[in-house]
Each structure stands twice: as structure tokens, then as C-alpha cells.
Motif scaffolding. Structure first.
Motif, mmCIF file in Angstrom:
data_model
loop_
_atom_site.group_PDB
_atom_site.id
_atom_site.type_symbol
_atom_site.label_atom_id
_atom_site.label_comp_id
_atom_site.label_asym_id
_atom_site.label_seq_id
_atom_site.Cartn_x
_atom_site.Cartn_y
_atom_site.Cartn_z
ATOM 1 N N ALA A 139 19.675 11.094 4.412
ATOM 2 C CA ALA A 139 20.507 11.016 3.206
ATOM 3 C C ALA A 139 20.833 9.563 2.872
ATOM 4 C CB ALA A 139 21.787 11.809 3.419
ATOM 5 N N LYS B 145 25.480 10.783 1.102
ATOM 6 C CA LYS B 145 25.677 11.872 2.058
ATOM 7 C C LYS B 145 26.391 13.075 1.463
ATOM 8 C CE LYS B 145 24.461 8.825 5.256
ATOM 9 N NZ LYS B 145 23.154 8.888 5.932
ATOM 10 N N TYR B 146 26.015 14.238 1.979
ATOM 11 C CA TYR B 146 26.807 15.452 1.787
ATOM 12 C C TYR B 146 27.895 15.389 2.853
ATOM 13 C CZ TYR B 146 27.697 20.421 3.037
ATOM 14 O OH TYR B 146 28.271 21.606 3.383
ATOM 15 N N SER C 155 18.425 20.673 11.955
ATOM 16 C CA SER C 155 18.727 21.856 11.154
ATOM 17 C C SER C 155 18.114 21.778 9.759
ATOM 18 C CB SER C 155 20.222 22.137 11.100
ATOM 19 O OG SER C 155 20.912 20.959 10.881
ATOM 20 N N GLY D 24 24.333 27.913 5.637
ATOM 21 C CA GLY D 24 25.348 26.898 5.891
ATOM 22 C C GLY D 24 24.875 25.502 6.235
ATOM 23 N N GLY E 283 23.674 22.539 4.763
ATOM 24 C CA GLY E 283 23.499 22.025 3.408
ATOM 25 C C GLY E 283 22.319 21.087 3.268
ATOM 26 N N SER E 284 22.132 20.202 4.268
ATOM 27 C CA SER E 284 21.067 19.208 4.136
ATOM 28 C C SER E 284 19.686 19.860 4.054
ATOM 29 C CB SER E 284 21.130 18.209 5.286
ATOM 30 O OG SER E 284 21.164 18.894 6.514
ATOM 31 N N LYS F 259 25.533 16.070 19.798
ATOM 32 C CA LYS F 259 26.794 15.412 19.458
ATOM 33 C C LYS F 259 27.971 16.315 19.803
ATOM 34 C CE LYS F 259 25.894 16.701 14.675
ATOM 35 N NZ LYS F 259 25.020 16.287 13.609
ATOM 36 N N SER G 25 28.448 18.766 12.496
ATOM 37 C CA SER G 25 28.637 18.378 11.091
ATOM 38 C C SER G 25 29.593 19.349 10.421
ATOM 39 C CB SER G 25 27.318 18.414 10.325
ATOM 40 O OG SER G 25 26.385 17.581 10.912
ATOM 41 N N HIS H 224 32.695 18.236 8.257
ATOM 42 C CA HIS H 224 32.970 18.588 6.853
ATOM 43 C C HIS H 224 34.397 19.134 6.715
ATOM 44 C CE1 HIS H 224 28.862 18.185 5.406
ATOM 45 N NE2 HIS H 224 28.414 19.021 6.312
ATOM 46 N N LEU I 44 31.029 7.028 5.268
ATOM 47 C CA LEU I 44 31.025 8.340 5.934
ATOM 48 C C LEU I 44 31.698 8.227 7.301
ATOM 49 C CD1 LEU I 44 28.442 11.065 6.187
ATOM 50 C CD2 LEU I 44 29.166 10.057 8.310
ATOM 51 N N ASP J 82 23.538 9.430 9.948
ATOM 52 C CA ASP J 82 24.114 10.731 9.620
ATOM 53 C C ASP J 82 25.279 10.988 10.583
ATOM 54 O OD1 ASP J 82 22.674 11.247 7.376
ATOM 55 O OD2 ASP J 82 21.088 12.350 8.389
ATOM 56 N N ALA J 83 25.621 12.245 10.786
ATOM 57 C CA ALA J 83 26.756 12.544 11.654
ATOM 58 C C ALA J 83 26.306 12.441 13.112
ATOM 59 C CB ALA J 83 27.286 13.931 11.335
#
Ligand code: DP6
Length: 360
Positions: free
Chosen positions: A27, A30-31, A131, A163, A165-166, A216, A220, A224, A270, A310-311
Motif C-alpha cells: 500500500a 494505507k487502509y 492474507s 474481512g 480489506g487489502s 506480529k 491488523s 484497525h 500509520l 505495513d502493519a
């Protein structure tokens, strides 16, 4: 807008078994934050680059006559044929997605059985998000196995329907925007991604410094949920219009400086939001900061390179093909970098269908 995708009786092959290969994406915007987490409805638009080397490969077979739970198997990267039970939580996520795909593709609830086998091209232990590639590969393979032929826009909704989103952005190649509801041209409460440019518009590279190899600590999904509790959440939303425009114009004009600056700023925001959420989420490790410093040093030496994350702790360094080797070598020399993955913009998912055997 309707959710349903109709089966295409004019398909040249009988539906049965399909294998999809779908890429991860990185991204640029980012979402981060959702108005409806279960359906992955984003607070803000996001823009990404679809990758080509980090992919999930998923084979789906649908037996309309079989009964019982859908079967899910996972393979290890580079060890094709070595399948194992992925464990309860992974299987549950895939089965939830299959249930939603059944509903949207018009398969009666509880009828027939799917067998799913999936593997990633990148080692699971590399801590890379799988994912987006995994759920888009699943959606593409299931649709093909059922003989449906959704458009890429419809696939975008099918990929994220449980669920992740990316995943909405991984069903198309090149540079992709996933709008948020309520924008001028996108009033739908179920926004679907659109391709801004195909991959050959601009051949950018993504050199990934892997600094963390385990999963992690905070998902995510949890990130969120916590995001709106940060005092910087609203501030970033105020900045976003300008930043989205910078990324869009950077892409249109192939202006690497304009694009890179906006991308790096966005990634730092982010993580500022994550670290100031209540309770806070710290995705970075010391090597993340060391890589960010190395990227600034590369730029000072005239190398076109900008960071994004990202996350998680791993750093994606966006660069041009001519600078890819210099960037990869510099990142490999940073203390705490386990692996460097060289990826680049890609064309999106592919799918192959094998006709089911005709009974009798
Ligand atoms: C930081 O809810 O799509 O990567 O399902 O774990 O991939 P996963 O997360 P998702 O959120 C993605 C968050 C992000 C930014 C982005 O990819 O837009």
C-alpha cells in the motif's frame, strides 16, 4: 449494488477444479481504520502497487455431491507436495470466507464440499503478510471452480468479503485504488477496487528488508479497531486528500520524488497512529529504524529509494529497476536484516481451470 455474481454457462470448460496464483500488494496510501470491520469497509481510500514475486497459489476443487466440512490444506514455500493441516484458526478463516463466497456466488448453504490447498511463494517465517494474496487467490479459484466469471471489480468484493480489506486490491495488476464509501464517484457502501494503471505504465521495484520473522503480536484487525483512539487519526484524515493527490499525480506523471515523499510520509503516519493508539501498538523493532536510516543515506547518495511499512516491522523500499541492485545490497548490509526479497510491480492474478470429470 448487488452482491451476486452469476455463473457463466458459456465458459469453455466445465467447472470443477481451478488453480489461481494471486500476488501480495504494497500500500502506498494505507487502509487503516474501518467503518465496518467484518465487511472490511474502509474509512479512507487506499492505493497500492500489485507485486509479482510474493504470491499465493491456491487450488480449489468443488464436489457438489460431497457432504461435510470444507477441507483446507497448506503447503510450505518451496516444498510443493508437502501438505499439512494449517491449524484451527487458519481453517476457520478460510471456511468463513468459503461460506461467504457460497452465498455470493449462489451456491446453496451447506451444499457440496470444497477442497482447498494453498501455498505461498515466500516463506511464512519471513513475517510477510499473506492474507491479501491468500484471500484473492481463494476468491479467484473458487469463482473459477464454480464456473462463474466475475469481473475484476466483482472479484475485488469477493476477495475481501471475510474481512481482509487489502485483498480487495490484489485481484488486479499494476497500480490500484480502493475507494472509501461516500466519495464523489463511489457512493456504494461496498466499495470495490479499480485499476489506475497497468503494470507496464511504470516498472517500479519493491525491495523488502525482512527484519522480523515471527508472526506480529497485534493483528491488523486489532490495529484497525484501535486506530480511532489515536489523537493523530483525525489529523491524518485531514492530510489525506493532499497525499492521495500527490500519489495519483506521482503515478500519472511518473514523478518518483513526488510519489516517494508521499508514500514515506504516509507510512510514518500509520505507525504514529499505531504507537499512539490506546492501548498502543508498536510494530517497529530496532532494525526497522536502521533500515529507514539506510534508505535516507541511499537518497543522500543519489539513489531513488523511499520506504514504506505495513502493519509490521519489515520495510518495503520502493525504487526503480536501475537502482534495485544498489538498494538490495545496501539493505542486506544493515544489522538485523534477515533476508532481502526483490519484488516488482506485477500483472495481477492468473487462473487455470481443469474440467471436472463427467459422471457416468
Ligand atoms: C497496514 O485488514 O487488510 O497493510 O488482512 O492482515 O492483510 P490483513 O490486514 P487488512 O489491513 C491492511 C493494513 C495495512 C495497510 C494496507 O494494506 O492498506
Amino acid at each position: 449494488m448487488t452482491d451476486a455474481v452469476t455463473a457463466d454457462s458459456a465458459l469453455p470448460l466445465r467447472p470443477g477444479r481451478a488453480t489461481a496464483v494471486a500476488p501480495a500488494n504494497i500500500a502506498f496510501i494505507k487502509y487503516w481504520g474501518a467503518t465496518d470491520l467484518a465487511r472490511a469497509v474502509p474509512v479512507n481510500p487506499s492505493i497500492s502497487m500489485t507485486l509479482s514475486e510474493c504470491v499465493s497459489r491456491t487450488t480449489v476443487e468443488f464436489d457438489p455431491a460431497a457432504a461435510g466440512d470444507d477441507e483446507v490444506w497448506i503447503g510450505r514455500a518451496g516444498e510443493t507436495g508437502d501438505w499439512r493441516d494449517p491449524g484451527a484458526s487458519f481453517s476457520r478463516r478460510v471456511r468463513t470466507h468459503l461460506a461467504e463466497l457460497r452465498r455470493r456466488l449462489g451456491v446453496e448453504v451447506g451444499s457440496g464440499r470444497f477442497q482447498v490447498v494453498t501455498e505461498n511463494s515466500f516463506p511464512a517465517a519471513a513475517g510477510m503478510a499473506s492474507s491479501a494474496s491468500g484471500f484473492s487467490a481463494l476468491a479467484v479459484a473458487v469463482a473459477a471452480a464454480l464456473g462463474a466469471s466475475p469481473s475484476s471489480t466483482e472479484l475485488s468484493a469477493l476477495a475481501r468479503c471475510s474481512g481482509s480489506g487489502s485483498a480487495a486490491r490484489s485481484v488486479m495488476g499494476g497500480y490500484v485504488e480502493w475507494p472509501a464509501p461516500g466519495e464523489a464517484d463511489h457512493d456504494s457502501s461496498d466499495p470495490r477496487a479499480v485499476q489506475l494503471f497497468p503494470a507496464d505504465h511504470w516498472r517500479l521495484s519493491d525491495v523488502i528488508a525482512v527484519v522480523e520473522t515471527g508472526p506480529k503480536e497485534v493483528s491488523s484487525l486489532e490495529g484497525h479497531t484501535r486506530a480511532p483512539s489515536s489523537p493523530y487519526f483525525e489529523h491524518r484524515l485531514g492530510e489525506l486528500h493532499r497525499r492521495l493527490e500527490a500519489v495519483r499525480r506521482g503515478l500519472v506523471e511518473r514523478d518518483f520524488q513526488r510519489l516517494g515523499q508521499a508514500v514515506e510520509e504516509e507510512a510514518i503516519d500509520l505507525h504514529l497512529i499505531a504507537m499512539s493508539s490506546r492501548p498502543p501498538v508498536y510494530y517497529w523493532v530496532p532494525a526497522t529504524l536502521a533500515v529507514l536510516a539506510a534508505v535516507r543515506a541511499l537518497r543522500a547518495d543519489g539513489i531513488a529509494a523511499w520506504s514504506t511499512m505495513d502493519a509490521g516491522a519489515n520495510v518495503h523500499v520502493i525504487t526503480t529497476p536501475e537502482h534495485e541492485t544498489a538498494v538490495a545490497e545496501a539493505l542486506a548490509a544493515v544489522d538485523g536484516v534477515h533476508t532481502v526479497i526483490r519484488d516488482r510491480v506485477g500483472a495481477g492474478p492468473t487462473v487455470e481451470v481443469e474440467a471436472a470429470e463427467v459422471a457416468g
